[in-house]
Design a protein around this motif. Structure first.
Motif, PDB file in Angstrom:
ATOM      1  N   ILE A 135       3.699  -1.400   6.282  1.00  0.00           N
ATOM      2  CA  ILE A 135       2.466  -1.129   7.031  1.00  0.00           C
ATOM      3  C   ILE A 135       1.678  -2.415   7.253  1.00  0.00           C
ATOM      4  O   ILE A 135       1.033  -2.595   8.277  1.00  0.00           O
ATOM      5  N   ASP A 136       1.774  -3.329   6.307  1.00  0.00           N
ATOM      6  CA  ASP A 136       1.052  -4.585   6.476  1.00  0.00           C
ATOM      7  C   ASP A 136       1.597  -5.386   7.666  1.00  0.00           C
ATOM      8  O   ASP A 136       0.833  -6.066   8.362  1.00  0.00           O
ATOM      9  N   ASP A 137       2.902  -5.281   7.919  1.00  0.00           N
ATOM     10  CA  ASP A 137       3.471  -5.938   9.108  1.00  0.00           C
ATOM     11  C   ASP A 137       2.861  -5.335  10.374  1.00  0.00           C
ATOM     12  O   ASP A 137       2.544  -6.053  11.328  1.00  0.00           O
ATOM     13  N   LEU A 138       2.706  -4.007  10.382  1.00  0.00           N
ATOM     14  CA  LEU A 138       2.103  -3.353  11.557  1.00  0.00           C
ATOM     15  C   LEU A 138       0.674  -3.852  11.750  1.00  0.00           C
ATOM     16  O   LEU A 138       0.217  -4.054  12.872  1.00  0.00           O
ATOM     17  N   ARG A 139      -0.024  -4.028  10.646  1.00  0.00           N
ATOM     18  CA  ARG A 139      -1.401  -4.528  10.711  1.00  0.00           C
ATOM     19  C   ARG A 139      -1.417  -5.933  11.342  1.00  0.00           C
ATOM     20  O   ARG A 139      -2.260  -6.235  12.181  1.00  0.00           O
ATOM     21  N   ARG A 140      -0.461  -6.760  10.931  1.00  0.00           N
ATOM     22  CA  ARG A 140      -0.406  -8.131  11.479  1.00  0.00           C
ATOM     23  C   ARG A 140      -0.113  -8.113  12.981  1.00  0.00           C
ATOM     24  O   ARG A 140      -0.693  -8.882  13.748  1.00  0.00           O
ATOM     25  N   ILE A 141       0.776  -7.207  13.402  1.00  0.00           N
ATOM     26  CA  ILE A 141       1.088  -7.113  14.840  1.00  0.00           C
ATOM     27  C   ILE A 141      -0.163  -6.645  15.588  1.00  0.00           C
ATOM     28  O   ILE A 141      -0.510  -7.175  16.649  1.00  0.00           O
ATOM     29  N   ALA A 142      -0.853  -5.656  15.000  1.00  0.00           N
ATOM     30  CA  ALA A 142      -2.085  -5.142  15.631  1.00  0.00           C
ATOM     31  C   ALA A 142      -3.104  -6.265  15.779  1.00  0.00           C
ATOM     32  O   ALA A 142      -3.784  -6.388  16.802  1.00  0.00           O
ATOM     33  N   ARG A 143      -3.182  -7.120  14.775  1.00  0.00           N
ATOM     34  CA  ARG A 143      -4.162  -8.223  14.808  1.00  0.00           C
ATOM     35  C   ARG A 143      -3.871  -9.159  15.986  1.00  0.00           C
ATOM     36  O   ARG A 143      -4.782  -9.663  16.629  1.00  0.00           O
ATOM     37  N   ARG A 144      -2.584  -9.369  16.251  1.00  0.00           N
ATOM     38  CA  ARG A 144      -2.233 -10.262  17.373  1.00  0.00           C
ATOM     39  C   ARG A 144      -2.495  -9.604  18.733  1.00  0.00           C
ATOM     40  O   ARG A 144      -2.705 -10.281  19.718  1.00  0.00           O
ATOM     41  N   ARG A 145      -2.466  -8.282  18.772  1.00  0.00           N
ATOM     42  CA  ARG A 145      -2.595  -7.607  20.070  1.00  0.00           C
ATOM     43  C   ARG A 145      -4.014  -7.219  20.434  1.00  0.00           C
ATOM     44  O   ARG A 145      -4.329  -7.011  21.598  1.00  0.00           O
ATOM     45  N   LEU A 146      -4.871  -7.079  19.417  1.00  0.00           N
ATOM     46  CA  LEU A 146      -6.234  -6.578  19.681  1.00  0.00           C
ATOM     47  C   LEU A 146      -7.235  -7.730  19.737  1.00  0.00           C
ATOM     48  O   LEU A 146      -7.115  -8.698  18.983  1.00  0.00           O
ATOM     49  N   PRO A 147      -8.277  -7.599  20.559  1.00  0.00           N
ATOM     50  CA  PRO A 147      -9.403  -8.531  20.419  1.00  0.00           C
ATOM     51  C   PRO A 147      -9.988  -8.375  19.018  1.00  0.00           C
ATOM     52  O   PRO A 147      -9.970  -7.282  18.448  1.00  0.00           O
ATOM     53  N   ARG A 148     -10.479  -9.467  18.506  1.00  0.00           N
ATOM     54  CA  ARG A 148     -11.013  -9.470  17.144  1.00  0.00           C
ATOM     55  C   ARG A 148     -12.039  -8.349  16.918  1.00  0.00           C
ATOM     56  O   ARG A 148     -12.085  -7.723  15.863  1.00  0.00           O
ATOM     57  N   ILE A 149     -12.894  -8.111  17.919  1.00  0.00           N
ATOM     58  CA  ILE A 149     -13.944  -7.093  17.787  1.00  0.00           C
ATOM     59  C   ILE A 149     -13.329  -5.738  17.423  1.00  0.00           C
ATOM     60  O   ILE A 149     -13.850  -5.024  16.569  1.00  0.00           O
ATOM     61  N   PHE A 150     -12.209  -5.400  18.051  1.00  0.00           N
ATOM     62  CA  PHE A 150     -11.614  -4.085  17.798  1.00  0.00           C
ATOM     63  C   PHE A 150     -10.736  -4.100  16.548  1.00  0.00           C
ATOM     64  O   PHE A 150     -10.662  -3.099  15.833  1.00  0.00           O
ATOM     65  N   PHE A 151     -10.068  -5.229  16.291  1.00  0.00           N
ATOM     66  CA  PHE A 151      -9.299  -5.311  15.046  1.00  0.00           C
ATOM     67  C   PHE A 151     -10.227  -5.130  13.843  1.00  0.00           C
ATOM     68  O   PHE A 151      -9.952  -4.356  12.921  1.00  0.00           O
ATOM     69  N   ASP A 152     -11.354  -5.812  13.874  1.00  0.00           N
ATOM     70  CA  ASP A 152     -12.306  -5.734  12.755  1.00  0.00           C
ATOM     71  C   ASP A 152     -12.940  -4.348  12.645  1.00  0.00           C
ATOM     72  O   ASP A 152     -13.225  -3.870  11.543  1.00  0.00           O
ATOM     73  N   TYR A 153     -13.169  -3.715  13.793  1.00  0.00           N
ATOM     74  CA  TYR A 153     -13.724  -2.357  13.772  1.00  0.00           C
ATOM     75  C   TYR A 153     -12.812  -1.432  12.960  1.00  0.00           C
ATOM     76  O   TYR A 153     -13.275  -0.628  12.146  1.00  0.00           O
ATOM     77  N   VAL A 154     -11.503  -1.575  13.143  1.00  0.00           N
ATOM     78  CA  VAL A 154     -10.546  -0.732  12.406  1.00  0.00           C
ATOM     79  C   VAL A 154     -10.456  -1.169  10.947  1.00  0.00           C
ATOM     80  O   VAL A 154     -10.476  -0.350  10.022  1.00  0.00           O
ATOM     81  N   ASP A 155     -10.355  -2.457  10.751  1.00  0.00           N
ATOM     82  CA  ASP A 155     -10.020  -3.020   9.447  1.00  0.00           C
ATOM     83  C   ASP A 155     -11.174  -2.957   8.446  1.00  0.00           C
ATOM     84  O   ASP A 155     -10.957  -2.858   7.246  1.00  0.00           O
ATOM     85  N   GLY A 156     -12.395  -3.000   8.948  1.00  0.00           N
ATOM     86  CA  GLY A 156     -13.541  -3.220   8.072  1.00  0.00           C
ATOM     87  C   GLY A 156     -14.052  -1.968   7.380  1.00  0.00           C
ATOM     88  O   GLY A 156     -13.609  -0.845   7.639  1.00  0.00           O
ATOM     89  N   GLY A 157     -15.021  -2.200   6.461  1.00  0.00           N
ATOM     90  CA  GLY A 157     -15.638  -1.094   5.738  1.00  0.00           C
ATOM     91  C   GLY A 157     -17.131  -1.333   5.598  1.00  0.00           C
ATOM     92  O   GLY A 157     -17.695  -2.234   6.230  1.00  0.00           O
ATOM     93  N   ALA A 158     -17.764  -0.515   4.748  1.00  0.00           N
ATOM     94  CA  ALA A 158     -19.211  -0.587   4.579  1.00  0.00           C
ATOM     95  C   ALA A 158     -19.588  -1.742   3.650  1.00  0.00           C
ATOM     96  O   ALA A 158     -18.892  -2.041   2.677  1.00  0.00           O
ATOM     97  N   ASN A 159     -20.678  -2.389   3.959  1.00  0.00           N
ATOM     98  CA  ASN A 159     -21.338  -3.367   3.094  1.00  0.00           C
ATOM     99  C   ASN A 159     -20.369  -4.389   2.498  1.00  0.00           C
ATOM    100  O   ASN A 159     -19.663  -5.060   3.234  1.00  0.00           O
TER     101      ASN A 159
END
Ligand SMILES: Cc1cc2nc3c(=O)[nH]c(=O)nc-3n(C[C@H](O)[C@H](O)[C@H](O)COP(=O)(O)O)c2cc1C
Length: 382
Positions: free
Chosen positions: A7-31
């Motif tokens: 799954i981490d490989d999929l995450r890395r591929i997603a990071r290359r394909r998405l603008p940072r704004i949207f990658f971070d929206y998915v990846d991030g959490g609260a505070n």
């Protein structure tokens, strides 16, 4: 799609394909993202029992939850904005779920509305996620829409009385995307394939918000819909919903035994032990830590689904041994959508299913139902 071994490989591929704004929206959490990290980290304390010299040549990964048998003890959880990660992201996820024989829950913040998803993926068991809005007439309309689309369960999310700071989003100006800055334009234009996908069907909108007249454009609509989420929500509303909704009702966001007990009294058919993937209450417990006490309180009376940090087959085994009926996948689904649409989600499900199969086999088990019957006997004490 590039090869993904986990799954981490999929995450890395997603990071290359998405603008940072949207990658971070998915990846991030609260505070401080303490809970986000704990959801994954707390699996490392799990130790599985290994029994050998049993005939494990024939195996069965199917199991029953929410009144139906599914090919795997998995479902795809509700994720807002999947359609902002790839063209028709919600439909891609639903099709991949159906092909794998598992259900898919469509978010209230989906770009493709539930009717379109259900219509485009007719072989998928579809659930609908609901936020109760301040305007109850509008809420009624959402429920009616889910019912008409054939949703077999309604997932009522109850852990969003307010939205805490998601600092990566704040830094990226995620919520100000209604009027992108030059930096944000450059960020998005750095991913031209993504840009093309986003405008292929006209400017994206939030399916539910469009119908309710919540403004124009995805960010404005999402903001207006968020502000409609009712912080006065209480058990009385669950009673109301139970009377209103004829099919399976699942309460998502239960972390404590007494709330699980209350959900049973309110007539819920299931709960999701969830901290919203670490996006709501920071410093909440990881779900794998909260699960045993909740499962004990439920004692098999209703289904206990769990989500948060599940990236490996062994994580799923741990949850089932600790009393869950099934695991709901959050970010792995989003990374799959971003990495390769339907094929990407199929890969995410396939990776976890293959690991689940190998893990059971090496533990000396032949089926998911056998694991569920073993319960905590399958693990060393935590
Ligand atoms: C990008 C994103 C959007 C989400 N949107 C919703 C939503 O609209 N409704 C909801 O009930 N939960 C939502 N969630 C929470 C997920 O359903 C789920 O609880 C969580 O992602 C599970 O954790 P995991 O991502 O570590 O698997 C969202 C999570 C993410 C990552």
């Amino acid at each position: 799609m590039q090869t993904a071994h986990n799954i981490d490989d999929l995450r890395r591929i997603a990071r290359r394909r998405l603008p940072r704004i949207f990658f971070d929206y998915v990846d991030g959490g609260a505070n401080a993202e303490v809970t986000l990290a704990a959801n994954e980290a707390d699996f490392s304390a799990i130790r599985l029992r290994q029994h050998v010299l049993r005939d494990v040549s024939a195996r069965d990964l199917s199991t029953e939850f929410l009144g139906q048998r599914h090919a795997l003890p998995l479902m795809l959880g509700p994720l807002g904005f999947l359609g902002m990660l790839a063209r028709k992201g919600e439909v891609a996820a639903a099709k991949a779920a159906g092909a794998a024989g598992i259900p898919c829950c469509v978010s209230a913040f989906s770009i493709c509305p539930i009717d379109e998803v259900a219509h485009s993926a007719p072989h998928t068991v579809v659930y609908s996620q609901l936020y109760v809005l301040r305007d109850r007439t509008m809420t009624e309309a959402l429920i009616a829409r889910a019912e008409a689309a054939g949703a077999e369960a309604l997932f009522l999310t109850v852990d969003t009385a307010t939205t805490p700071a998601r600092e990566r989003d704040a830094r990226n100006g995620f919520r100000n995307l209604t009027r992108p800055t030059i930096g944000q334009w450059l960020n998005m234009l750095s991913r031209p394939a993504w840009c093309r996908a986003m405008i292929a069907d006209g400017m994206p909108e939030v399916g539910h918000a469009r119908a309710a007249g919540f403004g124009r454009g995805v960010m404005e609509q999402a903001g207006n819909l968020s502000r409609q989420i009712d912080p006065s929500l209480s058990w009385a509303d669950v009673d109301w919903l139970r009377r209103r909704w004829p099919r399976k009702l699942v309460i998502k966001g239960i972390m404590e035994a007494e709330d699980a007990q209350r959900a049973i009294e309110a007539g819920a058919d299931g709960i999701v032990v969830s901290n919203h993937g670490g996006r709501q209450l920071d410093h909440a417990a990881s779900t794998i830590k909260a699960l045993p006490a909740v499962a004990d309180a439920v004692a098999g009376r209703i289904d206990v689904i769990v989500d948060g940090g599940f990236r490996r087959g062994a994580h799923v085994v741990a949850a089932l041994a600790l009393g869950a009926s099934a695991v709901s996948l959050g970010r792995p689904q989003a990374w799959g959508v971003a990495a390769g649409g339907e094929a990407g989600v199929a890969r995410a499900i396939g990776l976890i299913a293959a690991e689940l199969d190998a893990t059971l086999t090496l533990m000396g088990l032949t089926s998911v139902d056998e694991l569920r019957a073993w319960g905590r006997e399958a693990l060393y004490a935590l």
